[in-house]
Scaffold this active site. Sequence first.
Site, PDB file in Angstrom:
ATOM      1  N   ASP A 162      50.104  42.340  29.691  1.00  0.00           N
ATOM      2  CA  ASP A 162      49.511  41.935  30.971  1.00  0.00           C
ATOM      3  C   ASP A 162      50.428  40.927  31.662  1.00  0.00           C
ATOM      4  O   ASP A 162      51.656  40.982  31.491  1.00  0.00           O
ATOM      5  CB  ASP A 162      48.108  41.348  30.691  1.00  0.00           C
ATOM      6  CG  ASP A 162      47.139  41.561  31.841  1.00  0.00           C
ATOM      7  OD1 ASP A 162      47.468  41.174  32.971  1.00  0.00           O
ATOM      8  OD2 ASP A 162      46.048  42.110  31.607  1.00  0.00           O
ATOM      9  N   HIS A 219      45.736  37.252  36.161  1.00  0.00           N
ATOM     10  CA  HIS A 219      45.153  38.482  35.619  1.00  0.00           C
ATOM     11  C   HIS A 219      45.114  38.490  34.090  1.00  0.00           C
ATOM     12  O   HIS A 219      44.082  38.785  33.476  1.00  0.00           O
ATOM     13  CB  HIS A 219      45.966  39.668  36.157  1.00  0.00           C
ATOM     14  CG  HIS A 219      45.396  41.013  35.863  1.00  0.00           C
ATOM     15  ND1 HIS A 219      45.701  41.718  34.729  1.00  0.00           N
ATOM     16  CD2 HIS A 219      44.541  41.790  36.564  1.00  0.00           C
ATOM     17  CE1 HIS A 219      45.057  42.876  34.748  1.00  0.00           C
ATOM     18  NE2 HIS A 219      44.345  42.948  35.856  1.00  0.00           N
ATOM     19  N   SER A 513      40.322  46.708  35.239  1.00  0.00           N
ATOM     20  CA  SER A 513      40.994  45.724  34.387  1.00  0.00           C
ATOM     21  C   SER A 513      40.019  44.796  33.684  1.00  0.00           C
ATOM     22  O   SER A 513      40.303  44.292  32.612  1.00  0.00           O
ATOM     23  CB  SER A 513      41.854  44.796  35.244  1.00  0.00           C
ATOM     24  OG  SER A 513      43.057  45.387  35.551  1.00  0.00           O
TER      25      SER A 513
END
Length: 732
Positions: A162, A219, A513
């Site tokens: 990620d 994220h 996600s």
Amino acid sequence: MAAMARSPLLLVAALVSVFFSHAAGILTLDPVQADVTAGDDGTKVYIVFTERQPTTVEMPELEASAAVSSFHHDMLSDLLNDSSSVANRIVYHYSRSLHGFAARLTEDERNRLAGNEDVISIHEKKVYWPHTTRSWNFLDLPQHNDPARLKFEKDVVIGMVDSGIFPESASFSDAGLPPPPSKWKGVCTSNFTCTNKIIGARAYKDGNRTVSPVDTEGHGTHTSSTAAGRAVAGASMGGVAGGTARGAVPGARLAVYKVCWDDGCGSEDIVAAFDDAVADGVDVISASLGSGRAWDYSEDPIAVGAVSNVAPWAVSVAATTTDRKIVSEMVLGNGKRVVGLAVTAFRHLEGDKPALLVNPGSCAEETLMGRRYRGAVLMCDDPIDPAGFKDTGAVAAIRPHPSSDVRGDTARAYPIPAVIVTEEQYKEIQDFYNTTRLPMVTVKNSATVKDESAPTVASFSSRGPNMVTHGIIKPDISAPGVDILAAWTGLTTATGSKVDNRRVAYNIVSGTSMACPHVTGAAAYVKSVHPDWSPAAVLSAIVTTATPVVNHAPEAELAFGAGLVNPMGVRYPGIVYDAGEADYLAFLCAQGYNATQLATMTGTKKTTTATCKDRTATSVGDLNYPSIAVPVINYGVPFAAEFPRRVTNVGPAASVYRAKVVGTPAGVKITVAPEELAFSEKKQTLGFKVSVSGTLTVNGTIGASAALVWSDGKHLVRSPIYVFPHKLYYDF
Ligand SMILES: *[C@@H]1O[C@H](CO)[C@@H](O)[C@H](O)[C@H]1NC(C)=O
Ligand SMILES: *[C@@H]1O[C@H](CO)[C@@H](O)[C@H](O)[C@H]1NC(C)=O
Ligand SMILES: *[C@@H]1O[C@H](CO)[C@@H](O)[C@H](O)[C@H]1NC(C)=O
Ligand SMILES: *[C@@H]1O[C@H](CO)[C@@H](O)[C@H](O)[C@H]1NC(C)=O
Ligand SMILES: *[C@@H]1O[C@H](CO)[C@@H](O)[C@H](O)[C@H]1NC(C)=O
Ligand SMILES: *[C@@H]1O[C@H](CO)[C@@H](O)[C@H](O)[C@H]1NC(C)=O
């Protein structure tokens, strides 16, 4: 079940991401970079998979790596006129668990390299994007920092591929955790300091491995804390959605592989991360990345990395709503409440002060430049320029949802206070504005309301069928992905926008996600109880214990897969549909892959040519998958298909299971033979056959749903069966 027990399970966000396309146009967002173009020297980055190098098997790792590197150098020296430039052309050597390298090549060089007999396949670089406290309660997973459970979870390592991690977050405290398990071979690079929670951290950028794994985007911090964050009480995003933030497996260890930067996530970096993650010894890999389209397995570097050496299959996850919906509220001067959709948490809105409603005509940069609307709320019927808005001194903006075809089910956070309303609500506000002499409105920070309709699959979550193989139900499973509160990095603002000046420790984000790490957590939970299970067994446990989602016309299983993940149920599924490398090879042969494509995925040309010859008679539906997809020619065309399956007993030794078909649709006949499976020992495997025949009728839904449920009186082992016209997806 031992064959692939050491391979990690790979979890990916559902199919293709349409999240970014839906997000665009509301406000001026940073542009999404398109295709990869050639550099000044006419070269592009290619990933080259090569034959396995058998000589390296017996060597110590460092020596083997050096041998593989020199093998790659020799290959390139032969290719380039000037061998002194070879080192400059190599981007990565993949030598730990994969076989190949990434290099900058001209098209001519690429074509000549393809003729080398040691080369299996060459893939041009692709760019992926991240698919961007309450959710676990919604799934009935009890909260814990329970020392008894930490004891099991501490041996599970989750690899997060990620945007890195923000180690200072309270969600990643290592309090009470012992040193890493002895199997662990990972490291922390750059000046990142490993802890007993984050036991590995590596980063990859265009071949550079000395970059920092610290998360500058948010994220990766968000997904990592959803999967394995410690319980942190009193977490909220600026007061919105307050509660305890926690991951599924707070005791599990995190290994971070940073591949996503502000210009996306390059496939050569992702493959390097996979190469390391497997060799480091992770149990589960979570990669919430998408590309905007589905690639053929043999072209998709994520699938190649997954199928060849990482995991036999990737689990794809759909995103659902939870029963906690975030709304943004506004009250007009006439007392009328308007409930819009946005995550609004701004200090200057606290106190609920009425403000003057103003229509500037347009909220574009040219219009707003130099204007002053101090303290006002702006009506914006076109996209808002956030910087221009800020300069006016306005306190909030009202914006109609730009496309009426999108179900407004997802609140997004904006860099400025923006109330997103429907077209009808916007007309109502215009009317109030047109007919009121001093139109005042009060824009409030967001509130949470109970959503009785949950779970429903979010509008941004991709629908099946599997674009590459119709004969597999994709997505596999659903998990909460709307309005998820989880940890955030301190190195960017709440929305990532420079216009935003809010730094938050916890943030509310939606996306497939956000759904993916919930299932990653569930998979880690299974691994914590059954460390020796294969990825297929873990997937089976996740699919067969899911809670079916009802009334989801018209896509049904093509929207939610087997249903909502059941993190408590996954640990004890009773029986599992197991599979190993041979099963996946047979599947790929049945799918019609030729020897070259198969070699790409298995890492060698030698075995696969022979393997496929023996398997020409098999069909895609024969894969021992825990769900059954029945793609038929069309409505009204009679069909008949058989699906051989086998299940392995992971419950008590003497267990008798009986089959039941539930919800048989009109016009469709489903039988199971035999209808009873009597196990006498643990790990015993028994086979059966499911026959599906009939005619699919048109009735407003795409296909017909049913399920096969095996039960021993204690366990319910449910496999969805979905009959649908495979022709239809071309017309979607
Ligand atoms: C490399 O050699 C090939 C064949 O000899 C030739 O066609 C090509 O122009 C050369 N390229 C460079 C960059 O010198
Ligand atoms: C890799 O990135 C680091 C940090 O940005 C930089 O200092 C270093 O020079 C880079 N190395 C190469 C080979 O580009
Ligand atoms: C290393 O850490 C220091 C202090 O935290 C930081 O200022 C610096 O930017 C870091 N270096 C790299 C290459 O990330
Ligand atoms: C309000 O006035 C604007 C401009 O004067 C006009 O375009 C709009 O149609 C009016 N809206 C309503 C609901 O009356
Ligand atoms: C295998 O299939 C690929 C993709 O269709 C094609 O490019 C390639 O030429 C084929 N190889 C062989 C040996 O048939
Ligand atoms: C259409 O058929 C499906 C599958 O048999 C069933 O679940 C659904 O209820 C039917 N819908 C209508 C509107 O009859």
